[in-house]
Design an enzyme around this catalytic site. Sequence first.
Site, PDB file in Angstrom:
ATOM      1  N   GLN A  59     -24.859  46.504  92.425  1.00  0.00           N
ATOM      2  CA  GLN A  59     -26.010  46.750  91.554  1.00  0.00           C
ATOM      3  C   GLN A  59     -26.420  45.431  90.906  1.00  0.00           C
ATOM      4  OE1 GLN A  59     -24.459  49.485  88.561  1.00  0.00           O
ATOM      5  NE2 GLN A  59     -24.020  47.799  87.182  1.00  0.00           N
ATOM      6  N   LYS A 114     -19.216  40.886  79.116  1.00  0.00           N
ATOM      7  CA  LYS A 114     -20.440  41.325  78.456  1.00  0.00           C
ATOM      8  C   LYS A 114     -21.217  40.113  77.956  1.00  0.00           C
ATOM      9  CE  LYS A 114     -18.921  45.909  76.972  1.00  0.00           C
ATOM     10  NZ  LYS A 114     -19.999  46.625  77.661  1.00  0.00           N
ATOM     11  N   ARG A 170     -27.176  40.924  84.640  1.00  0.00           N
ATOM     12  CA  ARG A 170     -26.478  42.177  84.902  1.00  0.00           C
ATOM     13  C   ARG A 170     -26.285  42.309  86.401  1.00  0.00           C
ATOM     14  NH1 ARG A 170     -28.561  47.184  86.449  1.00  0.00           N
ATOM     15  NH2 ARG A 170     -27.127  48.940  86.120  1.00  0.00           N
ATOM     16  N   LYS A 184     -11.844  57.452  81.530  1.00  0.00           N
ATOM     17  CA  LYS A 184     -11.709  56.050  81.904  1.00  0.00           C
ATOM     18  C   LYS A 184     -11.872  55.204  80.663  1.00  0.00           C
ATOM     19  CE  LYS A 184     -14.648  53.288  82.329  1.00  0.00           C
ATOM     20  NZ  LYS A 184     -15.075  52.191  81.450  1.00  0.00           N
ATOM     21  N   HIS A 215     -12.406  50.098  87.264  1.00  0.00           N
ATOM     22  CA  HIS A 215     -13.493  49.842  88.219  1.00  0.00           C
ATOM     23  C   HIS A 215     -13.116  48.796  89.258  1.00  0.00           C
ATOM     24  CE1 HIS A 215     -15.894  52.302  85.766  1.00  0.00           C
ATOM     25  NE2 HIS A 215     -16.541  51.405  85.071  1.00  0.00           N
ATOM     26  N   TYR A 239     -25.281  41.063 102.510  1.00  0.00           N
ATOM     27  CA  TYR A 239     -25.779  39.936 103.290  1.00  0.00           C
ATOM     28  C   TYR A 239     -24.647  38.980 103.626  1.00  0.00           C
ATOM     29  CZ  TYR A 239     -26.240  37.585  98.692  1.00  0.00           C
ATOM     30  OH  TYR A 239     -26.016  37.066  97.447  1.00  0.00           O
TER      31      TYR A 239
END
Length: 319
Positions: free
Chosen positions: A245, A191, A196, A1, A93, A251
């Site tokens: 993550q 980035k 994060r 990848k 991704h 929710y």
Amino acid sequence: KPFGRDSDSFRALNEELSEHLSEDDTYRIDHYLGKELIENLTVLRFANLVFEPLWSRQYIRNVQVIFSEDFGTEGRGGYFDAYGIIRDVIQNHLLQILALFAMEPPVSLAAEDIRNEKVKVLRSMQPVSLEDVVVGQYRGRAASSDRQALPGYLDAPTVPPGSLCPTFAAVAVFINNPRWDGVPFLLKAGKALAARSAEIRVQFRHVPGNLYRDKLGGGGAGRPGGSLGGSPADRAANELVIRIQPDEAIYLKVANKVPGLGLRLDTSRLDLTYKARYADASLPDAYERLLLDVINGDKRLFIRADELEAAWALFTPLL
């Protein structure tokens, strides 16, 4: 990848590989497909009656798939500069997450049935237009009370001087089929951002002729975190958030009456936080799940050659 750098390099790499391995013996790993909340995405849709009828252009205004890191290239500037954020994160991704999110119900849970539906989504998408993309590159920041100093992208010793490699990109893509026609899917990755996180945000349309449009109050712990717009209709709109993550959670933001004698509405969460609900469970690492699937010959979470062909066709003109 990433598997290749563009359509031509993908085909060359795939042809060379196919001289030695059949497609049935090839497992192309995208580790994001092994994450717990991505595994749960199709369960959420197809095992719950409440969501599937809403999963269309009639009810959804836009879908955002967001990937952000709070650190820079961390010594990998030489690698990263040869690829950039679109090849590194978005073409694989985020596009894979989109395909699972938007696909039609498969005939079964068999690997080929699921992968057939993902390919249909990718083939229904129009190639990404330059007008639908914003790119950027992070600069350095000084230390503050809550954050360490961070050197700029061009300050990394392995990055070529004057590089224009993007470290941030926001891409709007569109799926030209009856379910999703006209709905923007916003893929955002970068980035050295504020936090994060990785999440899917499904923003629903406002309630037509909302009887309570003037009753949405201020304050309160359940107010939305700035993801919706500033108008009362935007603030009152429902939003489903799937946090991949960290702190895995699902929710749903709903309008709710603030307790008391008056009539005032606020936005509250119906919240499934994995650490609270499954306190004793251990979430497996993505590679742990995928390598076990290889051993078991389960290809549901692996990428087929025609999927990659379609994915590169979407981004190669832009790149």
